[in-house]
Write an enzyme that holds these catalytic residues in place. Structure first.
Site, PDB file in Angstrom:
ATOM      1  N   HIS A  45     -37.882 -21.178  62.074  1.00 32.54           N
ATOM      2  CA  HIS A  45     -38.346 -21.070  63.469  1.00 32.54           C
ATOM      3  C   HIS A  45     -37.179 -20.845  64.418  1.00 32.54           C
ATOM      4  CE1 HIS A  45     -41.421 -22.715  66.610  1.00 32.54           C
ATOM      5  NE2 HIS A  45     -40.577 -21.857  67.175  1.00 32.54           N
ATOM      6  N   ARG A  49     -34.631 -12.830  70.063  1.00 31.25           N
ATOM      7  CA  ARG A  49     -34.791 -12.130  71.351  1.00 31.25           C
ATOM      8  C   ARG A  49     -34.672 -10.618  71.317  1.00 31.25           C
ATOM      9  NH1 ARG A  49     -37.515 -16.269  73.319  1.00 31.25           N
ATOM     10  NH2 ARG A  49     -36.278 -17.974  74.205  1.00 31.25           N
ATOM     11  N   ASN A  79     -42.161 -13.249  69.709  1.00 32.30           N
ATOM     12  CA  ASN A  79     -42.318 -13.056  71.167  1.00 32.30           C
ATOM     13  C   ASN A  79     -41.235 -12.107  71.667  1.00 32.30           C
ATOM     14  OD1 ASN A  79     -40.528 -15.133  70.507  1.00 32.30           O
ATOM     15  ND2 ASN A  79     -40.965 -16.311  72.344  1.00 32.30           N
ATOM     16  N   HIS A 215     -43.126 -27.088  65.214  1.00 28.30           N
ATOM     17  CA  HIS A 215     -42.527 -28.083  66.120  1.00 28.30           C
ATOM     18  C   HIS A 215     -43.446 -29.247  66.556  1.00 28.30           C
ATOM     19  CE1 HIS A 215     -44.649 -25.524  68.927  1.00 28.30           C
ATOM     20  NE2 HIS A 215     -43.677 -24.638  69.060  1.00 28.30           N
ATOM     21  N   ASP A 287     -36.249 -24.345  66.432  1.00 30.46           N
ATOM     22  CA  ASP A 287     -36.872 -23.666  67.567  1.00 30.46           C
ATOM     23  C   ASP A 287     -35.782 -23.171  68.525  1.00 30.46           C
ATOM     24  OD1 ASP A 287     -38.713 -22.583  69.304  1.00 30.46           O
ATOM     25  OD2 ASP A 287     -39.501 -24.504  70.009  1.00 30.46           O
ATOM     26  N   HIS A 291     -31.964 -18.674  76.465  1.00 34.28           N
ATOM     27  CA  HIS A 291     -32.285 -18.017  77.732  1.00 34.28           C
ATOM     28  C   HIS A 291     -30.980 -17.779  78.483  1.00 34.28           C
ATOM     29  CE1 HIS A 291     -36.647 -18.510  77.438  1.00 34.28           C
ATOM     30  NE2 HIS A 291     -36.451 -19.757  77.064  1.00 34.28           N
ATOM     31  N   PHE A 305     -38.892 -22.511  79.505  1.00 28.81           N
ATOM     32  CA  PHE A 305     -38.979 -23.400  78.350  1.00 28.81           C
ATOM     33  C   PHE A 305     -38.038 -22.911  77.249  1.00 28.81           C
ATOM     34  CE2 PHE A 305     -43.334 -24.312  79.999  1.00 28.81           C
ATOM     35  CZ  PHE A 305     -43.274 -25.702  79.987  1.00 28.81           C
TER      36      PHE A 305
END
Length: 399
Positions: A45, A49, A79, A215, A287, A291, A305
């Site tokens: 996990h 990006r 994502n 998670h 996880d 960012h 998040f």
């Protein structure tokens, strides 16, 4: 398995890999000249990006960070832009991986088109994907999740679920606990996590699908999964280092403490530790969710998040679980290196060498990851990665 490094390398006056020294790493922990050699870690996990958000992280920067953390296999969440919901979109990601990845990267395909939760992705043309997940978003429709499980069962793939009921969020952004009440923050209730797990357990039992929960963070989730395993459901789960070490009472008004699911209560933390000890929780996953500095500079309410964790995962777990006698070192290696590969059918691909006596202070400015937001900033931890080797190629070396 045997791996051999031909050229000796010396660190701190201790030769720890000698010429033609074979390492038997089927799951054991080897000690050599006061340094420890482990099977390389596997994280099912992570968020790398690319494509779409390379200002947060790139395949290259993310996998460099992974190698420094002792990993040779990581599984990249979908994502992205474009979302890997078709063979064409998946190829966009695979091309970058082939060009830039330092270690093995196994990309997920999304469960639904665009991760919108409305229509299934093209499962039949995504059969070469590692597994299927809409991580970052929960699949809200029971019927859609049932259909996804049926298709995954046909293909022999695992459904990997971010379990979150949007109807129970109410604009929350930290745990609905003591800290939220004291500081007038909107809370995320534990039910928003465990209710979808309860639903999916029923569906997994009905369909016979291999099902994995991302998670987990609360005691109810541990209880549900423990009971499901006893009932014969083909279910596994992960938790992350921060949920095993920190609680909502450790929060500060900084974006580096904001992740989803959030840090929960001490009772939840203790339940997670029991889940690790009794085997309910199968593996540690980070996880890792980088960012930009700007996105994480807006406090608890408005920051994005996600935190980073791939470079600190083993030292955090070794310091707070092994050195404190909560679990053995062998157990830690099992849940970081062995169980993840066993569940997802990944071959062991290397080893990693650590100085467990080395004490250091976490300084995010020194991370290889582009992301710097960690709740463990300035923590004193034990364990320094000296070397990570994949298929006899050095992927990281501490100079």
């Amino acid at each position: 398995m045997k791996n051999v490094i031909k050229n000796a390398k010396v660190f701190e006056n201790a030769t720890f890999i000698t010429k033609d020294f074979p390492l038997e790493l089927s799951g054991s922990v080897s000690k050599f000249n006061n340094l420890f050699v482990f099977p390389a870690f596997c994280d099912v996990h992570v968020h790398l990006r690319e494509p779409g958000f390379s200002y947060k992280e790139t395949i290259k920067s993310g996998t460099l960070a992974c190698a420094r953390g002792g990993y040779t296999d990581v599984c990249a969440m979908p994502n992205l832009n474009p979302v890997p919901d078709s063979a064409e979109h998946l190829k966009t990601q695979l091309d970058i991986i082939k060009k830039d990845a330092v270690i093995n990267v196994h990309p997920y395909a999304s469960i639904t088109i665009g991760q919108q939760g409305e229509k299934l992705s093209d499962f039949d043309n995504l059969k070469h994907a590692f597994a299927f997940s809409d991580d970052g978003r929960g699949v809200q429709s029971e019927e859609l999740m049932r259909s996804a499980m049926i298709k995954a069962k046909e293909l022999g793939k695992v459904i990997v679920a971010h379990c979150e009921d949007n109807s129970l969020l109410f604009g929350g952004y930290i745990h609905d606990g003591e800290y939220a009440k004291l500081h007038s923050h909107k809370g995320i209730c534990s039910e928003s996590e465990w209710k979808p797990i309860e639903r999916d357990i029923k569906l997994a039992k009905e369909t016979g699908c291999k099902y994995h929960v991302c998670h987990i963070s609360c005691k109810e989730s541990v209880d549900l999964i423990r009971k499901a395993k006893a009932d014969g459901v083909d279910i596994t789960c992960e938790t992350a280092p921060h949920y095993l070490v920190l609680t909502d009472n450790d929060l500060k008004e900084e974006g580096r403490f904001k992740m989803n699911p959030p840090l929960r209560s001490e009772a939840d933390r203790l339940a997670l530790i029991e889940g690790i000890k009794d085997g309910t929780i199968d593996m540690i996953a980070t996880d890792h969710a980088p960012h930009s500095a700007e996105e994480k500079s807006k406090g608890l309410q408005k920051s994005a998040f996600g935190i980073v964790g791939i470079e600190t995962a083993f030292p955090v777990m070794y310091t707070f679980l092994v050195k404190k006698g909560i679990i053995t070192l062998e157990k830690l290696i099992e849940i970081m290196a062995i169980n993840p590969r066993n569940r997802f059918g990944l071959k062991q691909s290397g080893y990693t060498v650590w100085d467990l006596d080395k004490k250091f202070t976490v300084k995010s400015k020194d991370f290889l990851s582009l992301g710097k937001a960690t709740p463990f900033e300035n923590f004193e931890l034990y364990g320094e990665c000296k070397l990570t080797v994949q298929q006899n190629n050095i992927k990281y070396i501490k100079e």
